[in-house]
Design an enzyme around this catalytic site. Structure first.
Site, mmCIF file in Angstrom:
data_model
loop_
_atom_site.group_PDB
_atom_site.id
_atom_site.type_symbol
_atom_site.label_atom_id
_atom_site.label_comp_id
_atom_site.label_asym_id
_atom_site.label_seq_id
_atom_site.Cartn_x
_atom_site.Cartn_y
_atom_site.Cartn_z
ATOM 1 N N ASP A 135 0.867 -1.184 0.000
ATOM 2 C CA ASP A 135 0.000 0.000 0.000
ATOM 3 C C ASP A 135 0.900 1.228 0.000
ATOM 4 O OD1 ASP A 135 -2.103 1.701 0.114
ATOM 5 O OD2 ASP A 135 -2.780 1.117 2.115
ATOM 6 N N ALA A 136 1.142 1.753 -1.199
ATOM 7 C CA ALA A 136 2.129 2.823 -1.336
ATOM 8 C C ALA A 136 1.547 4.036 -2.049
ATOM 9 C CB ALA A 136 3.348 2.308 -2.088
ATOM 10 N N LYS A 137 0.393 3.844 -2.695
ATOM 11 C CA LYS A 137 -0.310 4.936 -3.388
ATOM 12 C C LYS A 137 0.623 5.735 -4.276
ATOM 13 C CE LYS A 137 -3.994 4.937 0.027
ATOM 14 N NZ LYS A 137 -3.496 3.936 1.000
ATOM 15 N N ARG A 138 1.390 5.026 -5.102
ATOM 16 C CA ARG A 138 2.313 5.670 -6.015
ATOM 17 C C ARG A 138 1.599 6.164 -7.277
ATOM 18 N NH1 ARG A 138 4.732 5.317 -1.743
ATOM 19 N NH2 ARG A 138 6.839 4.525 -1.493
#
Lengths: 274, 274
Positions: A94-97
């Site tokens: 979960d890094a929302k890149r």
């Protein structure tokens, strides 16, 4: 992991729980804080205790990055541990890149080659070329933000265009030109309740990653009422509600009980579509 | 670094150039690739050569993360080197973060405490509580994505609502309720040309971080024509165009020449507002 394998795991284990691995040292029991690598030690115990009740783990990169190189080492060790001992569990970073094309390609390389996780959360604001580099990896998944669980989700995601189409609906529609049901999921917050009906009108068959059950107040039953489909199509995440259930040396057992409780509720929901 | 200090640097050095430190080992000269920490070695040479011609550096996290723990060590060393030898240069971590409140707070801690950079790029999709945790650090800056330089920027950012307001304008307006001209900048791509006029209608006094000059084809003169304000209000970034200018052991000198060329063009633009 492909969709067929994920669905098999869900129906075999009678759960669509995803456990969020958001380890905050300040919230961990004291006995853990004395370990050499407290984050990995904590994660390892949580994983061993909850694995029978979930099909996925979702480490949130923020909680590792905040400790610099040391934290990223804990992240690597966690992912390696999962891959070695729990190869049937789906791993979502979960890094929302999301960045311009050549930069997104670097992020894709990081998560899908270097760490070799199954899926990555991606922010849609920058559009097509920020998302498509992640879709080039066979067997890997983009989990695109659509309608998030937080209060701020209403600031932009619900904005209607001239035809009355809301931004999250535009994201759902447009992104289906880039990926498909076998390589793309959407983040939809459990706190959004009946909005799942609207989501399912636009994305009837996609898997949804649903945060917000537990600490954030979303209802599993509401999510299922409006969001479940015939092969389930849901991964419901709980982080804080599970991993911080206990406050002493028996913390992992307390987490297992919380996870088991959710698994049992999920078993009921799955029996309705079975 | 506060706005006054940044503006002083700009007028003193007659430049508003930001050098993007996006080190891709595959694109570096062969002599660099043999070093023990090629990324830090490369950055160090580029920094020493270009520092007279720029006021800011912008390492893009993707290029460090893709090498795992090793890459993050190179990032740390780069930031520490800048802080030690070039304390008057503004450091922007280009990470495009943004998550629910408690997670954004962790990212803020990472970049503003752990790494202690001056600014961080942030994605607006998740709204207020995803952005405000970054604004709680005195002397630090949020650089919010508004109208980006890439092709995909047209997918969502130009969507008009019922009143004809485009999404990027809504982001500019709404975010001004959260931060101000002293702790918030906006990303506006140089490729957007005349759109700078529209940006300046909504954000007349904010600093803009402008990528897209150079490799992406944006024009510095167009950006200044429509975007410059009385205390400059611009940081124009070039990454690939500067850092990969040379292909042999004199690569840093080649970078310096490219940076100097941009500095001289900027000096002309600054003289018009002086």
């Amino acid at each position: 992991m492909n969709r067929k394998q994920l669905v098999e795991q869900i129906f075999q284990k009678k759960t669509f729980l995803c456990v969020g691995l958001d380890p905050d040292i300040r919230k961990m029991p004291e006995c853990v804080q004395q370990e050499e690598d407290p984050i990995f030690f904590f994660n390892k115990q949580i994983i061993d205790a909850t694995a029978p009740y979930c099909v996925a783990y979702k480490p949130n990169l923020a909680f590792y990055e905040c400790l610099g190189v040391k934290g990223m080492t804990s992240f690597e060790r966690t992912v390696e541990y999962l891959q070695k001992f729990y190869p049937d569990h789906f791993i979502i970073a979960d890094a929302k890149r999301g960045d311009i094309g050549n930069t997104s390609a670097m992020y894709a390389r990081t998560f899908f080659e270097e760490y070799n996780v199954d899926a990555l959360t991606v922010a849609p604001y920058m559009g097509e070329d920020s998302v498509t580099p992640f879709l080039e990896y066979k067997g890997k998944w983009v989990v695109l933000l659509a309608l998030t669980s937080n209060k701020g989700s209403h600031d932009f995601q619900l904005t209607e265009d001239k035809e009355g189409e809301r931004l999250f609906e535009k994201v759902l529609k447009k992104s289906q030109q880039w990926g498909n049901e076998d390589n793309m999921m959407y983040v939809v917050g459990a706190t959004q309740g009946q909005m799942f009906q609207d989501i399912r009108k636009v994305a009837p068959n996609h898997f949804l990653l649903v945060p917000g059950v537990g600490a954030q107040g979303g209802s599993l039953q509401d999510v299922c009422k409006y969001g479940i489909i015939k092969d389930c199509g849901l991964l419901v995440n709980s982080s804080r509600g599970i991993i911080y259930a206990g406050h002493d040396e028996n913390f992992a057992q307390a987490s297992a009980e919380k996870a088991k409780d959710l698994q049992q509720q999920m078993e009921v929901e799955l029996s309705k579509i079975g």
